[in-house]
Design a protein around this motif. Structure first.
Motif, short mmCIF file in Angstrom:
data_model
loop_
_atom_site.label_atom_id
_atom_site.label_comp_id
_atom_site.label_asym_id
_atom_site.label_seq_id
_atom_site.Cartn_x
_atom_site.Cartn_y
_atom_site.Cartn_z
N ASP A 68 0.81 -1.22 0.00
CA ASP A 68 0.00 0.00 0.00
C ASP A 68 0.84 1.27 0.00
N GLN A 69 2.11 1.17 0.35
CA GLN A 69 2.95 2.35 0.49
C GLN A 69 3.04 3.13 -0.82
N SER A 70 3.09 2.43 -1.94
CA SER A 70 3.23 3.12 -3.21
C SER A 70 2.03 4.01 -3.52
N ASP A 71 0.86 3.65 -3.04
CA ASP A 71 -0.33 4.47 -3.29
C ASP A 71 -0.67 5.38 -2.12
N LEU A 72 -0.75 4.83 -0.92
CA LEU A 72 -1.29 5.57 0.22
C LEU A 72 -0.29 6.49 0.90
N PHE A 73 1.01 6.18 0.81
CA PHE A 73 2.02 6.98 1.48
C PHE A 73 3.01 7.57 0.48
N LYS A 74 2.54 7.84 -0.72
CA LYS A 74 3.42 8.31 -1.79
C LYS A 74 3.59 9.82 -1.77
N ASP A 75 2.57 10.56 -1.41
CA ASP A 75 2.59 12.02 -1.48
C ASP A 75 3.57 12.58 -0.47
N THR A 76 4.70 13.10 -0.92
CA THR A 76 5.67 13.70 -0.01
C THR A 76 5.58 15.23 -0.01
N PRO A 97 -5.31 9.37 -1.01
CA PRO A 97 -5.71 9.48 -2.41
C PRO A 97 -7.03 8.76 -2.71
N GLN A 98 -7.47 7.90 -1.79
CA GLN A 98 -8.72 7.15 -1.98
C GLN A 98 -9.76 7.58 -0.95
N GLN A 99 -10.01 8.87 -0.86
CA GLN A 99 -10.91 9.41 0.16
C GLN A 99 -12.33 8.87 0.02
N PHE A 100 -12.79 8.69 -1.20
CA PHE A 100 -14.17 8.24 -1.40
C PHE A 100 -14.34 6.78 -0.99
N LEU A 101 -13.29 5.96 -1.07
CA LEU A 101 -13.38 4.56 -0.66
C LEU A 101 -13.27 4.39 0.86
N LEU A 102 -12.27 5.02 1.45
CA LEU A 102 -12.01 4.85 2.87
C LEU A 102 -12.77 5.82 3.76
N LYS A 103 -13.39 6.83 3.17
CA LYS A 103 -14.18 7.83 3.90
C LYS A 103 -13.37 8.50 5.00
N THR A 104 -12.13 8.78 4.70
CA THR A 104 -11.28 9.54 5.61
C THR A 104 -10.30 10.37 4.78
N LYS A 105 -9.88 11.48 5.35
CA LYS A 105 -9.05 12.41 4.61
C LYS A 105 -7.56 12.08 4.70
N TYR A 106 -7.13 11.39 5.77
CA TYR A 106 -5.71 11.19 5.99
C TYR A 106 -5.36 9.74 6.32
N ASN A 107 -4.12 9.36 5.99
CA ASN A 107 -3.48 8.12 6.43
C ASN A 107 -2.29 8.53 7.29
N PHE A 126 1.70 1.95 10.97
CA PHE A 126 0.89 2.67 9.99
C PHE A 126 -0.58 2.51 10.33
N LYS A 127 -1.36 3.46 9.82
CA LYS A 127 -2.80 3.47 10.07
C LYS A 127 -3.47 3.98 8.80
N VAL A 128 -4.31 3.17 8.21
CA VAL A 128 -5.02 3.53 6.98
C VAL A 128 -6.49 3.73 7.33
N GLY A 129 -7.00 4.91 7.04
CA GLY A 129 -8.40 5.18 7.32
C GLY A 129 -8.69 5.18 8.82
#
Length: 149
Positions: A68-76, A97-107, A126-129
């Motif tokens: 998941d790091q390549s997608d969820l933790f990519k924005d530096t 980047p997947q706010q509409f799927l996870l319904k949260t703004k941050y990881n 790490f914590k996703v959603g």
């Protein structure tokens, strides 16, 4: 004549006490303002490693984290952080980047530093959603220059 005994003086004393109480509330920071303590993170402040050694990992979470790091933790560019100096804990907040799927703004990523600043041992979570914190790895780093944290 008793100054505190008259009704007029009691009312003014109550007003003074209330004014002192409310002025203290303004001066003391509240927990609501704690959400504004996020600062912009410069990724160069984390240092560059000459070598590293994985000391411990959770096989299930470690694979999930690096997939998941390549997608969820990519924005530096928009990474923000909070740092607790006493516990040497750095919490990094990434835009999801997947706010509409996870319904949260941050990881979130949590790094706990131990030992020195030149050769730290860092535990990664790490914590996703809205999930709980998941342990990923504990890595011993040898850095070119000391880190700030």
């Amino acid at each position: 004549m008793n100054l505190l005994g008259t009704r007029q003086h009691q009312i003014t004393l109550k007003r003074l006490l209330m004014l002192a109480f409310f002025s203290l509330l303004v001066l003391v920071p509240t927990s609501a303002s704690a959400s504004t303590n996020w600062k912009h993170l410069d990724m160069n402040s984390l240092g560059t490693a000459t070598k590293m050694k994985v000391l411990k990992y959770n096989s299930l979470n470690w694979g999930e984290y690096y997939d998941d790091q390549s997608d969820l933790f990519k924005d530096t560019k928009h990474v923000q952080y909070k740092y607790a100096k006493r516990t040497r804990t750095l919490i990094m907040r990434y835009r999801n980047p997947q706010q509409f799927l996870l319904k949260t703004k941050y990881n979130y990523r949590k790094l706990i530093y131990r030992h020195g600043h030149k050769n730290p041992i860092v535990t990664h979570y790490f914590k996703v959603g809205h999930e709980k914190w998941k342990f990923a790895t504990t890595i011993h780093y040898w850095l070119k220059k000391p880190i700030r944290y």
